[in-house]
Motif scaffolding. Structure first.
Motif, mmCIF file in Angstrom:
data_model
loop_
_atom_site.group_PDB
_atom_site.id
_atom_site.type_symbol
_atom_site.label_atom_id
_atom_site.label_comp_id
_atom_site.label_asym_id
_atom_site.label_seq_id
_atom_site.Cartn_x
_atom_site.Cartn_y
_atom_site.Cartn_z
ATOM 1 N N SER A 98 0.891 -1.365 -0.071
ATOM 2 C CA SER A 98 0.074 0.003 -0.125
ATOM 3 C C SER A 98 0.961 1.283 0.135
ATOM 4 O O SER A 98 0.331 2.038 -0.598
ATOM 5 N N GLY A 106 0.826 2.840 -3.817
ATOM 6 C CA GLY A 106 0.240 4.065 -3.558
ATOM 7 C C GLY A 106 0.771 5.367 -3.909
ATOM 8 O O GLY A 106 -0.053 6.483 -4.270
ATOM 9 N N GLY A 127 -0.675 6.571 -7.422
ATOM 10 C CA GLY A 127 -2.090 6.527 -7.068
ATOM 11 C C GLY A 127 -2.541 7.866 -7.117
ATOM 12 O O GLY A 127 -2.281 9.022 -7.073
ATOM 13 N N ARG A 179 -4.664 8.980 -4.910
ATOM 14 C CA ARG A 179 -4.605 9.532 -3.420
ATOM 15 C C ARG A 179 -3.158 9.027 -2.845
ATOM 16 O O ARG A 179 -3.214 8.131 -2.092
ATOM 17 N N PRO A 180 -2.045 9.714 -3.262
ATOM 18 C CA PRO A 180 -0.846 9.080 -2.540
ATOM 19 C C PRO A 180 -0.768 9.024 -1.025
ATOM 20 O O PRO A 180 -1.446 10.085 -0.308
ATOM 21 N N TRP A 181 -0.280 7.983 -0.741
ATOM 22 C CA TRP A 181 -0.220 7.571 1.027
ATOM 23 C C TRP A 181 -1.616 7.344 1.581
ATOM 24 O O TRP A 181 -1.440 6.699 2.788
ATOM 25 N N GLN A 182 -2.744 7.523 0.822
ATOM 26 C CA GLN A 182 -3.966 7.333 1.583
ATOM 27 C C GLN A 182 -4.043 5.786 2.209
ATOM 28 O O GLN A 182 -4.575 5.420 3.341
ATOM 29 N N ALA A 183 -3.883 4.774 1.263
ATOM 30 C CA ALA A 183 -4.059 3.392 1.483
ATOM 31 C C ALA A 183 -3.274 3.221 2.684
ATOM 32 O O ALA A 183 -3.523 2.437 3.729
ATOM 33 N N PHE A 184 -1.806 3.579 2.707
ATOM 34 C CA PHE A 184 -1.135 3.232 3.606
ATOM 35 C C PHE A 184 -1.692 3.718 4.937
ATOM 36 O O PHE A 184 -1.516 3.261 6.055
ATOM 37 N N SER A 212 -5.908 10.211 7.629
ATOM 38 C CA SER A 212 -7.056 8.896 7.687
ATOM 39 C C SER A 212 -7.716 9.186 8.958
ATOM 40 O O SER A 212 -7.271 9.200 9.916
ATOM 41 N N GLN A 252 8.693 9.871 -3.435
ATOM 42 C CA GLN A 252 7.716 11.004 -3.897
ATOM 43 C C GLN A 252 8.432 12.095 -4.202
ATOM 44 O O GLN A 252 7.726 12.853 -5.093
#
Length: 214
Positions: free
Chosen positions: A28, A32, A35, A37-42, A73, A181
């Protein structure tokens, strides 16, 4: 007799993340970065791992063109809390000046009595239901910086040594990811969702990708 058996690399002492959990977290994190939304899933996975109320990540990149980001988050976004942080309480961050890659909780930087008497706790965090904070600062050699904050309410309880060990285990990967990033941002490889919104600094604010003023 010499021990000729291969030596296994030692894991971070006290870490309790399973191989499967670690694999999912790292997937993630790295996948990500490019993606929408960078970093969001992590961060969402971190929130689940640490049984956290919310998790925030503030990024600063070395060039003005690359900008920065605030990613968050949580279940809800509170506009008034964001405004209050940006206009006043940001100057009272109890972790200001934290050494890079040192995982700390509130108890590591101040006493419980002083913490609960502090203005930032009394007038800002406690009304939001935030009782405990786990903090990490990461600096990449190329100049990119990351500020991570993980919070819990009083009912969930404070962060313990296992929580700190788990975050230390992830720290080298976070350092690598912020360097990646920064390079992607410098090259213009940002998702279409990247906005021109000026940088938000509230670690308990909404999720956004920013081209922040230095």
């Amino acid at each position: 007799m010499a021990d000729n058996r291969p030596h296994r690399k030692k894991s971070v002492q006290g870490a309790t993340i399973s191989v499967t959990e670690l694999g999912s977290l790292l997937e993630s994190l790295y996948a990500g970065l490019t993606g929408a939304r960078p970093w969001q899933a992590f961060l969402d996975r971190l929130r689940a791992l640490f049984a956290a109320q919310n998790v925030s990540l503030t990024l600063r990149f070395p060039s003005r063109e690359a900008g920065g980001a605030v990613v968050f988050s949580a279940d809800t976004y509170m506009a008034e809390a964001e405004q209050a942080w940006n206009t006043h309480f940001f100057a009272l961050d109890p972790f200001e000046g934290l050494p890079p890659e040192q995982v700390c909780s509130i108890g590591d930087v101040t006493s419980t009595r002083r913490w609960r008497q502090s203005e930032v706790y009394r007038d800002y965090l406690r009304p939001l239901g935030i009782e405990h904070i786990l903090a990490l600062e990461v600096h990449h050699p190329d100049g990119a910086q990351c500020r991570l904050r993980i919070t819990r309410d009083a009912e969930t309880g404070d962060f313990d040594q296992r929580d700190k060990a788990n975050l230390r285990l992830l720290t080298p990967h976070i350092r690598i990811a912020i360097g990646m990033q920064a390079r992607l941002s410098h090259l213009g490889v940002l998702a279409p969702a990247a906005s021109r919104h000026r940088g938000l600094s509230c670690p308990w604010a909404r999720c956004c990708w920013t081209r922040a003023a230095k």
